[in-house]
Motif scaffolding. Structure first.
Motif, PDB file in Angstrom:
ATOM      1  N   ASP A   3      12.456  -9.793   5.449  1.00 13.51           N
ATOM      2  CA  ASP A   3      11.448 -10.182   5.978  1.00 13.51           C
ATOM      3  C   ASP A   3      10.516  -8.730   6.070  1.00 13.51           C
ATOM      4  OD1 ASP A   3      12.912  -8.189   7.828  1.00 13.51           O
ATOM      5  OD2 ASP A   3      12.578  -9.579   9.595  1.00 13.51           O
ATOM      6  N   THR A   4      10.756  -7.843   5.165  1.00  9.67           N
ATOM      7  CA  THR A   4       9.950  -6.596   5.084  1.00  9.67           C
ATOM      8  C   THR A   4       9.598  -6.426   3.404  1.00  9.67           C
ATOM      9  OG1 THR A   4      11.962  -5.228   4.567  1.00  9.67           O
ATOM     10  CG2 THR A   4      11.276  -5.424   6.756  1.00  9.67           C
ATOM     11  N   VAL A   5       8.602  -5.818   3.268  1.00  4.72           N
ATOM     12  CA  VAL A   5       7.907  -5.459   2.128  1.00  4.72           C
ATOM     13  C   VAL A   5       7.788  -3.907   1.755  1.00  4.72           C
ATOM     14  CG1 VAL A   5       6.895  -7.662   1.605  1.00  4.72           C
ATOM     15  CG2 VAL A   5       5.537  -5.855   2.621  1.00  4.72           C
ATOM     16  N   SER A   6       7.728  -3.408   0.640  1.00  2.96           N
ATOM     17  CA  SER A   6       7.439  -1.952   0.564  1.00  2.96           C
ATOM     18  C   SER A   6       5.908  -1.591   0.588  1.00  2.96           C
ATOM     19  CB  SER A   6       7.726  -1.603  -0.795  1.00  2.96           C
ATOM     20  OG  SER A   6       6.928  -2.026  -2.085  1.00  2.96           O
ATOM     21  N   PHE A   7       5.820  -0.396   1.422  1.00  2.00           N
ATOM     22  CA  PHE A   7       4.549   0.206   1.459  1.00  2.00           C
ATOM     23  C   PHE A   7       4.897   1.639   1.165  1.00  2.00           C
ATOM     24  CE2 PHE A   7       1.230   3.021   3.358  1.00  2.00           C
ATOM     25  CZ  PHE A   7       0.415   2.321   3.192  1.00  2.00           C
ATOM     26  N   GLY A   8       4.648   1.882  -0.251  1.00  2.00           N
ATOM     27  CA  GLY A   8       5.169   3.256  -0.593  1.00  2.00           C
ATOM     28  C   GLY A   8       6.701   3.365  -0.457  1.00  2.00           C
ATOM     29  N   GLU A  10       8.234   3.323   2.261  1.00  2.00           N
ATOM     30  CA  GLU A  10       8.462   2.730   3.383  1.00  2.00           C
ATOM     31  C   GLU A  10       8.704   1.362   3.227  1.00  2.00           C
ATOM     32  OE1 GLU A  10       6.272   3.730   7.026  1.00  2.00           O
ATOM     33  OE2 GLU A  10       4.923   4.774   5.771  1.00  2.00           O
ATOM     34  N   ASP A  11       9.671   0.699   4.176  1.00  2.00           N
ATOM     35  CA  ASP A  11       9.695  -0.717   4.150  1.00  2.00           C
ATOM     36  C   ASP A  11       9.191  -1.304   5.525  1.00  2.00           C
ATOM     37  OD1 ASP A  11      11.078  -1.472   1.817  1.00  2.00           O
ATOM     38  OD2 ASP A  11      12.812  -0.539   2.788  1.00  2.00           O
ATOM     39  N   VAL A  12       8.318  -2.216   5.411  1.00  2.00           N
ATOM     40  CA  VAL A  12       7.306  -2.641   6.630  1.00  2.00           C
ATOM     41  C   VAL A  12       7.110  -3.979   6.623  1.00  2.00           C
ATOM     42  CG1 VAL A  12       5.886  -0.475   6.630  1.00  2.00           C
ATOM     43  CG2 VAL A  12       5.138  -2.187   5.324  1.00  2.00           C
ATOM     44  N   ALA A  13       6.806  -4.577   7.835  1.00  2.00           N
ATOM     45  CA  ALA A  13       6.491  -6.164   7.804  1.00  2.00           C
ATOM     46  C   ALA A  13       5.269  -6.368   6.923  1.00  2.00           C
ATOM     47  CB  ALA A  13       6.144  -6.387   9.113  1.00  2.00           C
ATOM     48  N   PRO A  14       5.139  -7.743   6.480  1.00  2.00           N
ATOM     49  CA  PRO A  14       4.291  -7.969   5.487  1.00  2.00           C
ATOM     50  C   PRO A  14       2.787  -7.821   6.103  1.00  2.00           C
ATOM     51  CG  PRO A  14       5.897  -9.657   5.320  1.00  2.00           C
ATOM     52  CD  PRO A  14       6.172  -8.734   6.652  1.00  2.00           C
ATOM     53  N   ASP A  15       2.682  -8.220   7.229  1.00  2.00           N
ATOM     54  CA  ASP A  15       1.207  -8.002   7.835  1.00  2.00           C
ATOM     55  C   ASP A  15       0.761  -6.653   7.830  1.00  2.00           C
ATOM     56  OD1 ASP A  15       0.960 -10.913   8.177  1.00  2.00           O
ATOM     57  OD2 ASP A  15       1.333 -11.018  10.197  1.00  2.00           O
ATOM     58  N   GLU A  16       1.819  -5.850   8.198  1.00  2.00           N
ATOM     59  CA  GLU A  16       1.251  -4.326   8.222  1.00  2.00           C
ATOM     60  C   GLU A  16       1.177  -3.721   7.106  1.00  2.00           C
ATOM     61  OE1 GLU A  16       3.823  -0.057   9.670  1.00  2.00           O
ATOM     62  OE2 GLU A  16       4.551  -2.084   9.942  1.00  2.00           O
ATOM     63  N   LYS A  17       1.618  -4.147   5.856  1.00  2.00           N
ATOM     64  CA  LYS A  17       1.316  -3.642   4.645  1.00  2.00           C
ATOM     65  C   LYS A  17       0.020  -4.141   4.332  1.00  2.00           C
ATOM     66  CE  LYS A  17       2.186  -3.856  -0.516  1.00  2.00           C
ATOM     67  NZ  LYS A  17       3.091  -3.811  -1.415  1.00  2.00           N
ATOM     68  N   THR A  18      -0.298  -5.289   4.335  1.00  4.61           N
ATOM     69  CA  THR A  18      -1.603  -5.723   4.137  1.00  4.61           C
ATOM     70  C   THR A  18      -2.579  -5.027   4.789  1.00  4.61           C
ATOM     71  OG1 THR A  18      -0.980  -8.062   3.893  1.00  4.61           O
ATOM     72  CG2 THR A  18      -3.240  -7.760   4.048  1.00  4.61           C
ATOM     73  N   GLU A  19      -2.543  -4.640   6.197  1.00  2.00           N
ATOM     74  CA  GLU A  19      -3.398  -3.964   7.106  1.00  2.00           C
ATOM     75  C   GLU A  19      -3.544  -2.594   6.400  1.00  2.00           C
ATOM     76  OE1 GLU A  19      -3.972  -2.402  11.516  1.00  2.00           O
ATOM     77  OE2 GLU A  19      -2.595  -4.373  11.261  1.00  2.00           O
ATOM     78  N   ARG A 136       0.444  -4.396  -7.661  1.00  2.00           N
ATOM     79  CA  ARG A 136       1.263  -3.552  -7.152  1.00  2.00           C
ATOM     80  C   ARG A 136       0.762  -3.456  -5.678  1.00  2.00           C
ATOM     81  NH1 ARG A 136      -1.669   0.610  -9.074  1.00  2.00           N
ATOM     82  NH2 ARG A 136      -1.611   2.836  -7.771  1.00  2.00           N
ATOM     83  N   ASN A 137      -0.317  -3.609  -5.070  1.00  2.00           N
ATOM     84  CA  ASN A 137      -0.842  -3.464  -3.856  1.00  2.00           C
ATOM     85  C   ASN A 137      -0.720  -4.782  -3.121  1.00  2.00           C
ATOM     86  OD1 ASN A 137      -1.392  -0.470  -4.020  1.00  2.00           O
ATOM     87  ND2 ASN A 137      -3.013  -1.251  -5.390  1.00  2.00           N
ATOM     88  N   VAL A 138      -0.644  -5.999  -3.774  1.00  2.00           N
ATOM     89  CA  VAL A 138      -0.164  -7.247  -3.142  1.00  2.00           C
ATOM     90  C   VAL A 138       1.007  -7.116  -2.251  1.00  2.00           C
ATOM     91  CG1 VAL A 138      -0.111  -9.481  -3.562  1.00  2.00           C
ATOM     92  CG2 VAL A 138      -1.804  -8.153  -4.939  1.00  2.00           C
ATOM     93  N   THR A 139       0.851  -7.869  -1.207  1.00  2.00           N
ATOM     94  CA  THR A 139       2.025  -7.929  -0.125  1.00  2.00           C
ATOM     95  C   THR A 139       3.053  -8.830  -0.905  1.00  2.00           C
ATOM     96  OG1 THR A 139       0.374  -7.700   1.474  1.00  2.00           O
ATOM     97  CG2 THR A 139       2.652  -8.646   2.272  1.00  2.00           C
ATOM     98  N   HIS A 140       2.838  -9.916  -1.315  1.00  2.00           N
ATOM     99  CA  HIS A 140       3.663 -10.848  -2.074  1.00  2.00           C
ATOM    100  C   HIS A 140       3.062 -11.269  -3.595  1.00  2.00           C
ATOM    101  CE1 HIS A 140       4.102 -12.056   2.286  1.00  2.00           C
ATOM    102  NE2 HIS A 140       5.651 -11.882   2.264  1.00  2.00           N
ATOM    103  N   ILE A 141       3.799 -10.424  -4.264  1.00  2.00           N
ATOM    104  CA  ILE A 141       3.462 -10.361  -5.626  1.00  2.00           C
ATOM    105  C   ILE A 141       3.698 -11.865  -6.304  1.00  2.00           C
ATOM    106  CG2 ILE A 141       3.956  -9.583  -8.057  1.00  2.00           C
ATOM    107  CD1 ILE A 141       4.546  -6.829  -6.851  1.00  2.00           C
ATOM    108  N   ASP A 142       4.721 -12.602  -6.082  1.00  2.00           N
ATOM    109  CA  ASP A 142       5.174 -13.781  -6.461  1.00  2.00           C
ATOM    110  C   ASP A 142       3.936 -14.856  -6.091  1.00  2.00           C
ATOM    111  OD1 ASP A 142       5.983 -13.486  -3.699  1.00  2.00           O
ATOM    112  OD2 ASP A 142       7.644 -14.906  -4.131  1.00  2.00           O
ATOM    113  N   ARG A 143       3.372 -14.832  -4.955  1.00  6.87           N
ATOM    114  CA  ARG A 143       2.176 -15.590  -4.436  1.00  6.87           C
ATOM    115  C   ARG A 143       1.167 -15.355  -5.249  1.00  6.87           C
ATOM    116  NH1 ARG A 143       3.073 -15.333   2.308  1.00  6.87           N
ATOM    117  NH2 ARG A 143       5.350 -15.851   2.124  1.00  6.87           N
ATOM    118  N   ALA A 144       0.852 -14.224  -5.569  1.00  2.00           N
ATOM    119  CA  ALA A 144      -0.535 -13.819  -6.226  1.00  2.00           C
ATOM    120  C   ALA A 144      -0.156 -14.413  -7.747  1.00  2.00           C
ATOM    121  CB  ALA A 144      -0.664 -12.294  -6.211  1.00  2.00           C
ATOM    122  N   LEU A 145       0.763 -14.353  -8.312  1.00  2.00           N
ATOM    123  CA  LEU A 145       1.009 -15.008  -9.705  1.00  2.00           C
ATOM    124  C   LEU A 145       0.878 -16.241  -9.667  1.00  2.00           C
ATOM    125  CD1 LEU A 145       4.148 -12.468 -10.731  1.00  2.00           C
ATOM    126  CD2 LEU A 145       1.652 -12.512 -11.469  1.00  2.00           C
ATOM    127  N   ALA A 146       1.625 -17.019  -8.747  1.00  2.45           N
ATOM    128  CA  ALA A 146       1.286 -18.456  -8.593  1.00  2.45           C
ATOM    129  C   ALA A 146      -0.088 -18.971  -8.369  1.00  2.45           C
ATOM    130  CB  ALA A 146       2.341 -18.647  -7.133  1.00  2.45           C
TER     131      ALA A 146
END
Length: 243
Positions: A3-8, A10-19, A136-146
């Protein structure tokens, strides 16, 4: 499920990365193009020329340039007669791009604030989808590719230009030192923002290596995938077709 994604680093919540990514690009929008020249010694212009040459935009083609921000890729494709829609999640980046287009007298571009993971476009309407230094700045890369696959017509092509991992011995060590030590200082001196450029460097390190990202492109449904490393993998052009 993680339930976390990378921000640099850091590992953060997806909503936090987007923001936080949104804040980064709002901070750097005004100096983005100047910093690109400073960081790459102008090489980014050659990489973008090579990228657009691989895309081969044709007159009348409908192309979606995602994360197109300040318009560098879109301007090149528009000059070849393509009908380009520039999309970006960050309105500040789009505003800079629209101003640059007006300065160049380019009026045939469409501009749209879009989330790469949830595009508002119908399925199968674009001949090509491009994204340069944005995936690389997209929160969920797989969703962007889809989503890229969904909005492309059958026979449509996907092209991505992105930083990768340097494989040349010697150059790798020099580049690591330069990017970690000097790029944030350039950001501080030119854009008045050290931390945003520290994140941008770290985001490159956390991005999947070339073979892994190619597998992700295939998993999204693309065929005939290809990777073209440039400068030993400093950047790479990824491509695939929707069949």
């Amino acid at each position: 499920m993680n339930d976390t994604v990378s921000f640099g680093y850091e590992d953060v919540a997806p909503d936090e990365k987007t923001e936080r990514v949104g804040a980064v690009f709002s901070n750097v929008a005004a100096k983005y193009d100047i910093m690109n020249d400073a960081m790459s010694g102008g090489m980014h212009r050659l990489w973008k020329d090579r990228f657009v040459a691989r895309v081969k935009p044709q007159p009348g083609e409908a192309i979606l340039d995602m994360a197109g921000g300040t318009g560098d890729i879109a301007f090149r494709m528009s000059e070849r007669g393509a009908e380009v829609t520039v999309a970006d999640i960050n309105q500040d980046m789009l505003d800079v791009g629209m101003e640059r287009a007006l300065e160049r007298g380019l009026t045939g571009l469409a501009w749209s604030c879009q989330n790469a993971e949830v595009l508002s476009y119908p399925s199968r309407i674009f001949d090509a989808y491009t994204i340069a230094f944005g995936i690389r700045n997209v929160t969920h890369i797989d969703r962007a590719l889809a989503e890229a696959h969904r909005v492309l017509k059958f026979g449509g092509r996907f092209f991505c230009l992105e930083f990768s991992r340097v494989e040349w011995p010697g150059f790798k060590q020099a580049y690591d030192l330069y990017s970690h030590k000097l790029v944030p200082q350039l950001g501080k001196a030119i854009a008045g923002d050290e931390e945003s450029y520290r994140y941008l460097v770290e985001s490159i390190r956390r991005f999947p290596p070339m073979p892994e990202f190619e597998r992700m492109i295939r998993a999204a449904g693309f065929t005939q995938t290809r990777v073209e490393p440039i400068m030993g993998g400093l950047v790479a052009i990824h491509s695939g077709w929707k069949t």
